[in-house]
Motif scaffolding. Structure first.
Motif, PDB file in Angstrom:
ATOM      1  N   LEU A  43       0.839  -1.200   0.000  1.00 38.17           N
ATOM      2  CA  LEU A  43       0.000   0.000   0.000  1.00 38.17           C
ATOM      3  C   LEU A  43       0.876   1.252   0.000  1.00 38.17           C
ATOM      4  CD1 LEU A  43      -2.732   1.412   0.197  1.00 38.17           C
ATOM      5  CD2 LEU A  43      -2.676   1.024   2.676  1.00 38.17           C
ATOM      6  N   ALA A  44       1.933   1.224   0.797  1.00 38.56           N
ATOM      7  CA  ALA A  44       2.849   2.366   0.861  1.00 38.56           C
ATOM      8  C   ALA A  44       3.519   2.609  -0.483  1.00 38.56           C
ATOM      9  CB  ALA A  44       3.888   2.130   1.949  1.00 38.56           C
ATOM     10  N   GLU A  45       3.910   1.525  -1.158  1.00 39.85           N
ATOM     11  CA  GLU A  45       4.564   1.661  -2.469  1.00 39.85           C
ATOM     12  C   GLU A  45       3.631   2.324  -3.472  1.00 39.85           C
ATOM     13  OE1 GLU A  45       5.744  -2.303  -3.363  1.00 39.85           O
ATOM     14  OE2 GLU A  45       7.564  -2.231  -2.107  1.00 39.85           O
ATOM     15  N   LYS A  46       2.369   1.976  -3.410  1.00 43.14           N
ATOM     16  CA  LYS A  46       1.384   2.566  -4.335  1.00 43.14           C
ATOM     17  C   LYS A  46       1.217   4.063  -4.080  1.00 43.14           C
ATOM     18  CE  LYS A  46      -0.263  -0.839  -6.913  1.00 43.14           C
ATOM     19  NZ  LYS A  46      -0.267  -0.775  -8.391  1.00 43.14           N
ATOM     20  N   THR A  47       1.249   4.467  -2.826  1.00 47.76           N
ATOM     21  CA  THR A  47       1.046   5.878  -2.492  1.00 47.76           C
ATOM     22  C   THR A  47       2.302   6.710  -2.677  1.00 47.76           C
ATOM     23  OG1 THR A  47       1.631   5.552  -0.170  1.00 47.76           O
ATOM     24  CG2 THR A  47      -0.687   5.249  -0.769  1.00 47.76           C
ATOM     25  N   GLY A  48       3.462   6.041  -2.715  1.00 49.00           N
ATOM     26  CA  GLY A  48       4.719   6.773  -2.799  1.00 49.00           C
ATOM     27  C   GLY A  48       5.152   7.355  -1.462  1.00 49.00           C
ATOM     28  N   LEU A  49       4.506   6.889  -0.367  1.00 44.81           N
ATOM     29  CA  LEU A  49       4.833   7.359   0.976  1.00 44.81           C
ATOM     30  C   LEU A  49       5.525   6.244   1.751  1.00 44.81           C
ATOM     31  CD1 LEU A  49       1.407   9.092   1.752  1.00 44.81           C
ATOM     32  CD2 LEU A  49       3.518  10.215   1.006  1.00 44.81           C
ATOM     33  N   SER A  50       6.099   6.593   2.881  1.00 44.71           N
ATOM     34  CA  SER A  50       6.757   5.572   3.693  1.00 44.71           C
ATOM     35  C   SER A  50       5.732   4.691   4.388  1.00 44.71           C
ATOM     36  CB  SER A  50       7.667   6.225   4.742  1.00 44.71           C
ATOM     37  OG  SER A  50       6.885   6.857   5.733  1.00 44.71           O
ATOM     38  N   THR A  51       6.170   3.481   4.722  1.00 44.10           N
ATOM     39  CA  THR A  51       5.299   2.569   5.469  1.00 44.10           C
ATOM     40  C   THR A  51       4.873   3.194   6.794  1.00 44.10           C
ATOM     41  OG1 THR A  51       6.468   0.686   4.500  1.00 44.10           O
ATOM     42  CG2 THR A  51       5.159   0.253   6.474  1.00 44.10           C
ATOM     43  N   THR A  52       5.794   3.903   7.410  1.00 47.68           N
ATOM     44  CA  THR A  52       5.503   4.545   8.698  1.00 47.68           C
ATOM     45  C   THR A  52       4.392   5.576   8.555  1.00 47.68           C
ATOM     46  OG1 THR A  52       7.784   4.226   9.414  1.00 47.68           O
ATOM     47  CG2 THR A  52       6.513   5.903  10.558  1.00 47.68           C
ATOM     48  N   THR A  53       4.489   6.416   7.519  1.00 47.84           N
ATOM     49  CA  THR A  53       3.464   7.448   7.305  1.00 47.84           C
ATOM     50  C   THR A  53       2.102   6.818   7.044  1.00 47.84           C
ATOM     51  OG1 THR A  53       5.087   9.009   6.428  1.00 47.84           O
ATOM     52  CG2 THR A  53       2.779   9.382   5.817  1.00 47.84           C
ATOM     53  N   VAL A  54       2.073   5.811   6.189  1.00 53.59           N
ATOM     54  CA  VAL A  54       0.809   5.135   5.877  1.00 53.59           C
ATOM     55  C   VAL A  54       0.211   4.514   7.132  1.00 53.59           C
ATOM     56  CG1 VAL A  54      -0.220   3.210   4.615  1.00 53.59           C
ATOM     57  CG2 VAL A  54       1.414   4.723   3.473  1.00 53.59           C
ATOM     58  N   LYS A  81      -5.797  11.773   2.035  1.00 56.13           N
ATOM     59  CA  LYS A  81      -6.779  11.343   1.037  1.00 56.13           C
ATOM     60  C   LYS A  81      -6.193  10.285   0.102  1.00 56.13           C
ATOM     61  CE  LYS A  81      -9.654  15.513   0.860  1.00 56.13           C
ATOM     62  NZ  LYS A  81     -10.097  16.661   0.028  1.00 56.13           N
ATOM     63  N   LYS A  82      -4.918  10.454  -0.243  1.00 53.71           N
ATOM     64  CA  LYS A  82      -4.256   9.495  -1.132  1.00 53.71           C
ATOM     65  C   LYS A  82      -4.212   8.110  -0.491  1.00 53.71           C
ATOM     66  CE  LYS A  82      -0.357  10.744  -3.078  1.00 53.71           C
ATOM     67  NZ  LYS A  82       1.100  11.002  -3.257  1.00 53.71           N
ATOM     68  N   VAL A  83      -3.809   8.061   0.797  1.00 57.91           N
ATOM     69  CA  VAL A  83      -3.719   6.775   1.498  1.00 57.91           C
ATOM     70  C   VAL A  83      -5.085   6.114   1.590  1.00 57.91           C
ATOM     71  CG1 VAL A  83      -3.264   5.704   3.741  1.00 57.91           C
ATOM     72  CG2 VAL A  83      -1.647   7.375   2.803  1.00 57.91           C
ATOM     73  N   LEU A  84      -6.089   6.879   1.969  1.00 57.44           N
ATOM     74  CA  LEU A  84      -7.429   6.306   2.124  1.00 57.44           C
ATOM     75  C   LEU A  84      -8.000   5.836   0.784  1.00 57.44           C
ATOM     76  CD1 LEU A  84      -8.946   8.784   4.749  1.00 57.44           C
ATOM     77  CD2 LEU A  84      -7.870   6.556   5.133  1.00 57.44           C
ATOM     78  N   ASP A 132      -8.938   1.867  -0.139  1.00 55.84           N
ATOM     79  CA  ASP A 132     -10.222   1.381  -0.649  1.00 55.84           C
ATOM     80  C   ASP A 132     -10.058   0.696  -2.002  1.00 55.84           C
ATOM     81  OD1 ASP A 132     -11.348   2.465   1.614  1.00 55.84           O
ATOM     82  OD2 ASP A 132     -12.000   4.319   0.613  1.00 55.84           O
ATOM     83  N   GLN A 133      -9.200   1.260  -2.848  1.00 55.64           N
ATOM     84  CA  GLN A 133      -8.997   0.699  -4.188  1.00 55.64           C
ATOM     85  C   GLN A 133      -8.378  -0.694  -4.122  1.00 55.64           C
ATOM     86  OE1 GLN A 133      -6.836   3.288  -6.913  1.00 55.64           O
ATOM     87  NE2 GLN A 133      -5.941   1.521  -7.942  1.00 55.64           N
ATOM     88  N   LEU A 134      -7.429  -0.887  -3.192  1.00 49.47           N
ATOM     89  CA  LEU A 134      -6.732  -2.171  -3.086  1.00 49.47           C
ATOM     90  C   LEU A 134      -7.400  -3.122  -2.097  1.00 49.47           C
ATOM     91  CD1 LEU A 134      -3.067  -0.785  -2.972  1.00 49.47           C
ATOM     92  CD2 LEU A 134      -4.227  -1.838  -4.926  1.00 49.47           C
ATOM     93  N   HIS A 135      -8.480  -2.636  -1.464  1.00 45.24           N
ATOM     94  CA  HIS A 135      -9.204  -3.438  -0.471  1.00 45.24           C
ATOM     95  C   HIS A 135      -8.262  -3.879   0.657  1.00 45.24           C
ATOM     96  CE1 HIS A 135     -12.500  -3.445  -3.297  1.00 45.24           C
ATOM     97  NE2 HIS A 135     -11.717  -3.992  -4.233  1.00 45.24           N
ATOM     98  N   TYR A 136      -7.459  -2.932   1.094  1.00 48.76           N
ATOM     99  CA  TYR A 136      -6.513  -3.233   2.175  1.00 48.76           C
ATOM    100  C   TYR A 136      -7.277  -3.409   3.481  1.00 48.76           C
ATOM    101  CZ  TYR A 136      -3.054  -2.623   5.854  1.00 48.76           C
ATOM    102  OH  TYR A 136      -2.300  -2.789   6.971  1.00 48.76           O
ATOM    103  N   VAL A 137      -6.972  -4.521   4.191  1.00 48.78           N
ATOM    104  CA  VAL A 137      -7.568  -4.784   5.501  1.00 48.78           C
ATOM    105  C   VAL A 137      -6.438  -4.867   6.516  1.00 48.78           C
ATOM    106  CG1 VAL A 137      -8.948  -6.357   6.887  1.00 48.78           C
ATOM    107  CG2 VAL A 137      -9.452  -6.063   4.450  1.00 48.78           C
TER     108      VAL A 137
END
Length: 335
Positions: A10-21, A38-41, A45-50
């Motif tokens: 999920l972090a890779e998709k957003t371009g943010l660090s794992t910590t930030t996500v 907003k990008k993370v959220l 939802d798009q990747l159905h991250y649980v």
């Protein structure tokens, strides 16, 4: 069945660090821009991250989560410290404890892992070798933290025991008993920390003030363990001191065992003094003379100061100092 999406992906998709996500997903995203939130959220939802169910349930049951980092949980001093932190914490506080097994190089990654778990604050009882790097990581993620006295720092809230005075107390007491030649067992360079070095400096300086010459003080490096202490005994025997000062009780236990292996005795052949006053000290044979650190106060102050910092990030720097005391038992004698 599709593979479950991980927070790293999920972090890779957003371009943010794992910590930030992780911080954003844990509801602690107020420190980040609205755009990134907003990008993370959206990607969630798009990747159905649980998120991990255990972690989610945990966060729902507690008001705050704190992380505690110690060098190792095998050392009785640090295992007692962790237990006291747990005891002093209220029912709404979850404590995550991590021992580094003596490998300080793992500190940075351990802190990253704790931030990813959404901790609200940290108690760092590990010597920080790259303090600026660690400080930057914590501040970038707005994580309050307390540093214990393994470090010399002006960058954070800080608790210290007067270890220099502890070393002085040992020197003064042994000289008063008539001892004039000493072996001092210290951790090797990999394990030596700022506060332990203060113990050594306090001892050596007080000895010199009392007229002990440098040639009568043997300093031996050892692995910071019972076995490490035990291995120094042949060198101690060759030096022929009348008293031995180890900079931790852990080392003292090993030295005592090594002395018995040589068919020698404490305090018959050598007076022996440790440092920390761990649980072992009172149950050794003979019972160990040692310097007591107020471990209960250290744990209590660490929690209080961290809670203060979590509640008010603009609070001025908190510094607490606590003294030590010499506990005289049966491992020393007058000569």
């Amino acid at each position: 069945m599709n593979k479950k999406v991980t927070i790293k992906e999920l972090a890779e998709k957003t371009g943010l660090s794992t910590t930030t996500v992780s911080q954003i997903l844990n509801g602690k995203g107020s420190r980040f821009s609205e755009k990134n939130i907003k990008k993370v959220l959206a990607f969630r939802d798009q990747l159905h991250y649980v998120p991990n169910s255990a972690a989610r349930n945990l966060s729902n049951k507690t008001d705050k989560t704190i992380g505690v980092l110690v060098p190792t949980i095998s050392n009785p001093f640090f295992s007692e410290f962790l237990q006291l932190i747990e005891n002093y914490s209220d029912s709404k506080t979850h404590v995550i404890m991590i021992g580094l097994d003596g490998d300080r190089s793992q500190l940075y990654s351990a802190i990253e892992g704790l931030i990813a778990q959404g901790v609200d604050g940290l108690i760092v009882a590990v010597a920080v070798e790259e303090s600026s790097k660690v400080n930057d990581l914590l501040r970038e993620n707005w994580i309050p933290y307390i540093v214990l006295d393994q470090n010399s720092t002006k960058d954070s809230d800080f608790i210290a025991t007067d270890d220099f005075h502890g070393g002085q107390l040992v020197a003064q007491y042994l000289c008063k008993l008539g001892h004039r030649r000493f072996s001092v067992v210290v951790p090797d360079k990999e394990s030596m920390t700022y506060n332990i070095n203060l113990r050594l400096n306090g001892f050596v300086e007080k000895c010199r003030d009392l007229g002990i010459v440098t040639d009568d003080i043997q300093i031996l490096e050892a692995k910071f363990s019972k076995h490490g202490g035990q291995k120094t005994v042949p060198d101690i025997v060759s030096f022929k001191p009348t008293a031995i000062f180890t900079l931790s009780d852990e080392l003292a236990i090993g030295v005592l065992g090594g002395i018995y292996d040589q068919d020698l005795e404490v305090p018959g052949n050598y007076s022996l003094v440790g440092y920390d006053d761990t649980d072992y000290a009172e149950f050794m044979n003979p019972k160990l003379t040692t310097v007591r650190q107020p471990i209960s106060l250290l744990a209590k102050y660490a929690l209080e100061m961290l809670e203060n910092r979590i509640s008010d990030s603009k609070l001025k720097q908190q510094v607490r100092a606590v003294d030590v005391e010499l506990v005289i038992r049966n491992s020393t004698k007058e000569i």
